[in-house]
Design an enzyme around this catalytic site. Structure first.
Site, PDB file in Angstrom:
ATOM      1  N   ASP A 104       0.823  -1.213   0.000  1.00  0.00           N
ATOM      2  CA  ASP A 104       0.000   0.000   0.000  1.00  0.00           C
ATOM      3  C   ASP A 104       0.862   1.269   0.000  1.00  0.00           C
ATOM      4  O   ASP A 104       2.094   1.210   0.020  1.00  0.00           O
ATOM      5  CB  ASP A 104      -0.939  -0.051   1.225  1.00  0.00           C
ATOM      6  CG  ASP A 104      -2.343   0.388   0.872  1.00  0.00           C
ATOM      7  OD1 ASP A 104      -2.480   1.298   0.050  1.00  0.00           O
ATOM      8  OD2 ASP A 104      -3.309  -0.162   1.457  1.00  0.00           O
ATOM      9  N   ASP A 146     -10.268   3.337  -3.579  1.00  0.00           N
ATOM     10  CA  ASP A 146     -10.945   2.129  -3.095  1.00  0.00           C
ATOM     11  C   ASP A 146     -12.367   1.969  -3.630  1.00  0.00           C
ATOM     12  O   ASP A 146     -13.134   2.927  -3.678  1.00  0.00           O
ATOM     13  CB  ASP A 146     -11.038   2.160  -1.565  1.00  0.00           C
ATOM     14  CG  ASP A 146      -9.703   1.856  -0.941  1.00  0.00           C
ATOM     15  OD1 ASP A 146      -8.686   1.880  -1.662  1.00  0.00           O
ATOM     16  OD2 ASP A 146      -9.682   1.585   0.277  1.00  0.00           O
TER      17      ASP A 146
HETATM   18  C1  GAL Z   1      -6.246   0.977   1.159  1.00  0.00           C
HETATM   19  C2  GAL Z   1      -6.315   0.006  -0.011  1.00  0.00           C
HETATM   20  C3  GAL Z   1      -7.407  -1.003   0.287  1.00  0.00           C
HETATM   21  C4  GAL Z   1      -7.094  -1.720   1.569  1.00  0.00           C
HETATM   22  C5  GAL Z   1      -6.890  -0.713   2.702  1.00  0.00           C
HETATM   23  C6  GAL Z   1      -6.395  -1.368   3.975  1.00  0.00           C
HETATM   24  O1  GAL Z   1      -5.250   1.913   0.925  1.00  0.00           O
HETATM   25  O2  GAL Z   1      -6.583   0.704  -1.188  1.00  0.00           O
HETATM   26  O3  GAL Z   1      -7.534  -1.914  -0.796  1.00  0.00           O
HETATM   27  O4  GAL Z   1      -5.941  -2.489   1.389  1.00  0.00           O
HETATM   28  O5  GAL Z   1      -5.947   0.276   2.341  1.00  0.00           O
HETATM   29  O6  GAL Z   1      -6.170  -0.442   4.996  1.00  0.00           O
END
Ligand code: GAL
Length: 378
Positions: free
Chosen positions: A126, A183
């Site tokens: 991430d 997301d």
């Molecule tokens: C976001 C990511 C999501 C998930 C989330 C977990 O940045 O895009 O898919 O992994 O973090 O905290």
């Protein structure tokens, strides 16, 4: 490691969020096998954020949450492998993960080694809490290198949400897939926004560096961690079809222990999965009434040339009213200099579509799609 097809699998985040455990992962592994998902090619089982303790151990190593994973991660990986599946985990290039667990910044080599020792096959990485003075591409390259030198083949899944023009540099980092968008949530608006973001970026999908439109919400139906309004069957079908035709990785996000027939009909469509997994990975091209990418009417017609010489034609209607679209033999490259017959199959209804003279028509419901497979017979 080199991967030649978009990865298929399941990820915990959309439905379970922080609520993950050894028992849950084992149940998911069982369900992937028992439901037949594994046989269809869905092979990665990925644990997302929130799996670790909040502190590293005295030697700086990540430790699995003692409460959620009391026997450690190796045991979980072994179980997933015993089912013939591959096991994925999550970390972040910043000082913390997006949900404030330890990130891998300045621990890349140790973490890659730890993941390899646990037996992981996939790492989602991430983009949160990145120190301001350190460029994102450098941190992706560093972890890619650490993974390559970890002694284990680990698929590297970058998740920078398309920020900082990810599409311009991601294929230099060694990432095997990259997130194009922010997301997803379980709503039609998210499906539409994400699809349109990917259209505007222009489908930069490379073999070994697949453009990831985010995990699927098919079958969530307003339940789970990223639930919103839920979507209709028509909308979930449009979502799955668009993701599949664009060659996105397909990571299921619903609770696969509780899939109803409607959800299975979508996720288990073999002919559409085959288009996603087509080995030539030709980039779909757009045929539209407008010559730029932003059709004011929000309908898009994409054509993908398949390895076996057939064509996949996807008509997408992101508007709230019914749309009529057509493609001609000429636009498709089918106006032939020798007698040429072809069949047109609707891959959702299974029906054969009859061209009218040299034109193939589609009526597309609001928020809907049609996916035709056109197979020449010479
Ligand atoms: C976001 C990511 C999501 C998930 C989330 C977990 O940045 O895009 O898919 O992994 O973090 O905290």
């Amino acid at each position: 490691m080199t991967i030649h097809k978009p990865p298929l699998g399941f990820n915990t985040w959309n439905t379970f969020g922080r609520d993950i455990s050894e028992d849950l992962i084992k149940e998911m592994a069982d369900a992937m096998v028992e439901t037949g998902l594994k046989d269809l090619g869905y092979e990665y089982l990925v644990i997302d954020d929130c799996w670790s303790e909040k502190q590293r151990d005295s030697e700086g190593r990540l430790i699995a949450s003692k409460e959620k994973f009391p026997n450690g991660m190796k045991v979980v990986a072994d179980y997933v492998h015993s089912k013939g599946l591959k096991f994925g985990m999550y970390s972040c290039l910043g000082t913390m993960t997006c949900d404030a667990y330890p990130g891998s910044f300045n621990h890349e080599y140790l973490d890659a080694k730890t993941f390899a020792e646990w037996g992981i096959d996939f790492l989602k990485y991430d983009y949160c809490y990145r120190p301001k003075n350190v460029p994102g591409p450098d941190l992706y390259r560093k972890m890619a290198l650490a993974l390559k030198n970890s002694g284990r083949d680990i698929l590297f899944s970058a998740c920078s949400w398309g920020h900082d023009q990810t599409e311009d540099w991601i294929d230099t980092t060694g990432a095997n897939m990259w997130r194009v968008t922010g997301d997803i949530k379980d709503s039609w608006q998210h499906i539409k926004n994400l699809a349109k973001k990917s259209i505007s970026v222009g489908n930069r999908n490379w073999i070994n560096c697949f453009a990831d439109l985010d995990m699927l919400i098919v079958g969530m139906k307003g339940k789970g961690f990223c639930a919103l309004t839920g979507c209709t069957e028509e909308e979930y079908r449009t979502h799955f079809t668009f993701w599949a035709l664009m060659g996105s990785p397909l990571m299921i996000g619903c609770d696969i222990r509780e899939m109803d027939e409607e959800t299975k009909n979508i996720l288990f469509n073999k002919e559409i999965l085959a288009i996603n997994q087509d080995s030539e990975l030709n980039r779909p091209f757009i045929i539209n009434s407008c010559d730029d990418m932003s059709d004011p009417e929000d309908t898009y017609t994409y054509v993908k040339i398949l390895e076996d010489g057939s064509l996949a034609v996807g008509f997408f209607n992101f508007t709230d009213t019914k749309a009529y679209r057509f493609v001609t033999e000429e636009l498709l490259g089918l106006s032939a200099d020798i007698p040429l017959e072809y069949t047109v199959k609707d891959l959702w209804s299974g029906e054969e579509i009859k061209p009218v003279n040299t034109t193939i028509y589609a009526e597309i419901p609001p928020h809907g799609c049609r996916l035709y497979k056109i197979t020449p017979k010479i």
